[in-house]
Design a protein around this motif. Structure first.
Motif, PDB file in Angstrom:
ATOM      1  N   UNK A   1       0.931  -1.138  -0.183  1.00  0.00           N
ATOM      2  CA  UNK A   1       0.097   0.084  -0.088  1.00  0.00           C
ATOM      3  C   UNK A   1       0.743   1.272  -0.012  1.00  0.00           C
ATOM      4  N   UNK A   2       1.319   1.808  -1.304  1.00  0.00           N
ATOM      5  CA  UNK A   2       2.100   2.818  -1.404  1.00  0.00           C
ATOM      6  C   UNK A   2       1.276   3.902  -2.079  1.00  0.00           C
TER       7      UNK A   2
ATOM      8  N   UNK B   1      -6.043  11.865   5.795  1.00  0.00           N
ATOM      9  CA  UNK B   1      -5.299  10.405   5.326  1.00  0.00           C
ATOM     10  C   UNK B   1      -4.727   9.505   6.061  1.00  0.00           C
ATOM     11  N   UNK B   2      -4.250   9.998   7.160  1.00  0.00           N
ATOM     12  CA  UNK B   2      -3.502   8.907   8.062  1.00  0.00           C
ATOM     13  C   UNK B   2      -4.651   8.282   8.916  1.00  0.00           C
TER      14      UNK B   2
ATOM     15  N   UNK C   1      -8.242   1.514   7.496  1.00  0.00           N
ATOM     16  CA  UNK C   1      -7.953   0.341   6.333  1.00  0.00           C
ATOM     17  C   UNK C   1      -7.336  -0.678   6.862  1.00  0.00           C
ATOM     18  N   UNK C   2      -6.242  -0.580   7.715  1.00  0.00           N
ATOM     19  CA  UNK C   2      -5.698  -1.865   8.144  1.00  0.00           C
ATOM     20  C   UNK C   2      -6.571  -2.520   9.362  1.00  0.00           C
TER      21      UNK C   2
ATOM     22  N   UNK D   1      -7.930  -7.454  10.327  1.00  0.00           N
ATOM     23  CA  UNK D   1      -8.752  -7.931  11.594  1.00  0.00           C
ATOM     24  C   UNK D   1      -8.247  -9.293  11.877  1.00  0.00           C
ATOM     25  N   UNK D   2      -7.877  -9.822  13.185  1.00  0.00           N
ATOM     26  CA  UNK D   2      -7.804  -9.003  14.286  1.00  0.00           C
ATOM     27  C   UNK D   2      -6.357  -8.005  14.364  1.00  0.00           C
TER      28      UNK D   2
END
Length: 231
Positions: free
Chosen positions: A2-3, A104-105, A111-112, A117-118
């Protein structure tokens, strides 16, 4: 990997981060790491990942103004699988993305939470900044500020919100003190005057156990945060 995370800045966030996600499940604990350029933030993040990755499910968000250098370093070092590392290009002063408008952060950490999850822990590294850098309470649960002895032993004495209010102050590169004329005792005394009872860790990441005290501090806060969220 994810860049290619887009930066959007629609509005200012000032609320405190809630321990639950919108579906009621517990989100990951969030730790912000700030500090001047070259103080060792990315090296600290890398060492934390290597130390904690076998006991916790974790991910990293890095911030740079116009590049993805820090995330690319972590990917080259293979400190975590690629899907657990993402980069935010702030396009402006790092304060903007970690304190003034965290959109953005916040999107990246959420998203993570959804895809991994978890998830236990997210480390959010600020772009290199000055002594005024702080994180929004809507983004992180605790914040660490990293300085280093090579910048001068007067840095703690200069103060600034990063030094005086961070939940943990890390004085890095203590092995260089004899070579740059830095007095660690003076730095410790000045840090105590600036911070009162807030903790300070003096360390060198070149030593085998240089990250241990910082890692233990994070896991201790994670344990207490989980207990509070479950109460």
């Amino acid at each position: 990997m994810h860049l290619d995370h887009p930066v959007t800045m629609p509005h200012r966030h000032t609320y405190s981060a809630e321990p639950q996600r919108t579906d009621g499940s517990r989100r990951a604990f969030r730790v912000g790491l700030g500090g001047p350029v070259g103080s060792g933030k990315t090296a600290t993040v890398a060492a934390l990942c290597r130390t904690l990755r076998d006991e916790l499910s974790l991910a990293v968000v890095t911030n740079d103004i116009y590049t993805r250098e820090d995330a690319e370093f972590l990917l080259r070092e293979a400190v975590l699988p690629p899907e657990r590392i993402t980069a935010v290009e702030t396009g402006a002063c790092p304060h903007t993305a970690i304190r003034d408008d965290i959109s953005a952060n916040l999107e990246a950490v959420e998203h993570f939470d959804e895809t991994l999850d978890p998830l236990d822990l997210v480390l959010i590294e600020s772009g290199g900044d000055n002594l005024t850098a702080t994180f929004s309470k809507g983004l992180v649960d605790v914040q660490i500020f990293v300085i280093d002895v090579s910048s001068g032993d007067d840095i703690p004495r200069k103060g600034g919100p990063g030094i005086t209010t961070a939940d943990l102050l890390v004085v890095n590169k203590t092995d260089l003190a004899p070579h740059v004329g830095a007095d660690l005792a003076t730095m410790a005394a000045d840090a105590e005057r600036q911070r009162g009872d807030l903790p300070v860790v003096f360390t060198s990441l070149t030593s085998d156990d240089g990250i241990r005290e910082i890692a233990d501090w994070i896991t201790g806060h994670l344990t207490r945060w989980r207990a509070k969220a479950a109460a």
